[in-house]
Design a protein around this motif. Structure first.
Motif, short mmCIF file in Angstrom:
data_model
loop_
_atom_site.label_atom_id
_atom_site.label_comp_id
_atom_site.label_asym_id
_atom_site.label_seq_id
_atom_site.Cartn_x
_atom_site.Cartn_y
_atom_site.Cartn_z
N ILE A 2 0.85 -1.18 0.00
CA ILE A 2 0.00 0.00 0.00
C ILE A 2 0.89 1.24 0.00
O ILE A 2 2.08 1.15 0.27
CB ILE A 2 -0.96 0.04 1.22
N SER A 3 0.28 2.38 -0.25
CA SER A 3 1.04 3.63 -0.33
C SER A 3 1.47 4.13 1.04
O SER A 3 2.32 5.00 1.13
CB SER A 3 0.19 4.69 -1.01
N ASP A 17 -7.00 4.56 -3.92
CA ASP A 17 -7.04 3.20 -4.45
C ASP A 17 -6.76 2.17 -3.36
O ASP A 17 -7.28 1.04 -3.42
CB ASP A 17 -6.05 3.02 -5.60
N ASP A 18 -5.96 2.51 -2.36
CA ASP A 18 -5.72 1.59 -1.25
C ASP A 18 -7.01 1.33 -0.46
O ASP A 18 -7.23 0.24 0.05
CB ASP A 18 -4.64 2.13 -0.31
N VAL A 19 -7.86 2.35 -0.36
CA VAL A 19 -9.15 2.18 0.32
C VAL A 19 -10.02 1.22 -0.49
O VAL A 19 -10.62 0.29 0.07
CB VAL A 19 -9.86 3.54 0.54
N GLY A 20 -10.08 1.42 -1.79
CA GLY A 20 -10.87 0.54 -2.65
C GLY A 20 -10.37 -0.90 -2.60
O GLY A 20 -11.17 -1.84 -2.49
N GLU A 64 -12.39 2.36 10.75
CA GLU A 64 -12.70 3.10 9.53
C GLU A 64 -11.41 3.21 8.74
O GLU A 64 -10.36 3.58 9.27
CB GLU A 64 -13.23 4.49 9.89
N TYR A 65 -11.48 2.87 7.47
CA TYR A 65 -10.32 2.84 6.57
C TYR A 65 -10.61 3.88 5.51
O TYR A 65 -11.55 3.71 4.72
CB TYR A 65 -10.24 1.43 5.99
#
Length: 172
Positions: free
Chosen positions: A23-24, A101-104, A143-144
């Motif tokens: 991930i970022s 995009d990391d959340v998705g 929560e992300y």
């Protein structure tokens, strides 16, 4: 080539946390972990404690459909939120990612792994965070999210919120 996880650990500056997947990284630093939301029996004593004793600053508040107060200690819209629900407990904590995009991908992973969801992907009205909620094995939620609004104490005007989310965040 170097991975996002390696870059995130390098950017950390101390060689500390390395994410378990590519991930970022997390938006922390001067903004801290993210935020915490506590359920409280009564709003007024809790707000007095966090504002008057600890020096937190008011971001926003809600009076309906429930009482909520959003407080900050740094430019993140809220470091702490209080929900008046008649009990004392942790509702959730939030971690913010550096890339939407990391959340998705996290949302897809939670669904693929059959992890109980708490709220669907959505966007909050107050901090503009795009996020989802998952239930942890301990019973509280995480929560992300990505894209939280920052406040400037010199120009920020706290106000009353009338909705929690612009879209999404439907209970799962």
């Amino acid at each position: 080539p170097r991975s996002h996880a390696a870059d995130a650990a390098a950017d950390n500056g101390d060689g500390g946390f390395t994410p378990g997947r590519d991930i970022s990284g997390f938006k922390t630093g001067a903004l801290g972990l993210g935020h915490v939301v506590l359920m409280v029996p009564e709003m007024e004593p809790a707000v007095r404690f966090y504002q008057d004793v600890l020096g937190f600053r008011l971001s926003d508040y809600m009076t309906a459909p429930f009482k909520a107060t959003f407080l900050h200690t740094n430019p993140r819209h809220h470091s702490l939120a209080l929900l008046e629900v008649g009990v004392s407990a942790l509702h959730h904590f939030m971690v913010e990612l550096n890339d939407v995009d990391d959340v998705g991908r996290g949302y897809d992973l939670v669904q693929a792994e059959g992890i109980p969801g708490a709220r669907t992907l959505g966007r909050h009205t107050n901090d503009r965070m795009i996020s989802f909620y998952a239930r942890t094995p301990s019973g509280f939620e995480v929560e992300y999210g990505w894209g939280g609004h920052l406040v400037d104490d010199d120009s920020w005007e706290p106000g009353e919120l009338t909705a929690v989310s612009s879209w999404g965040h439907v209970p799962a």
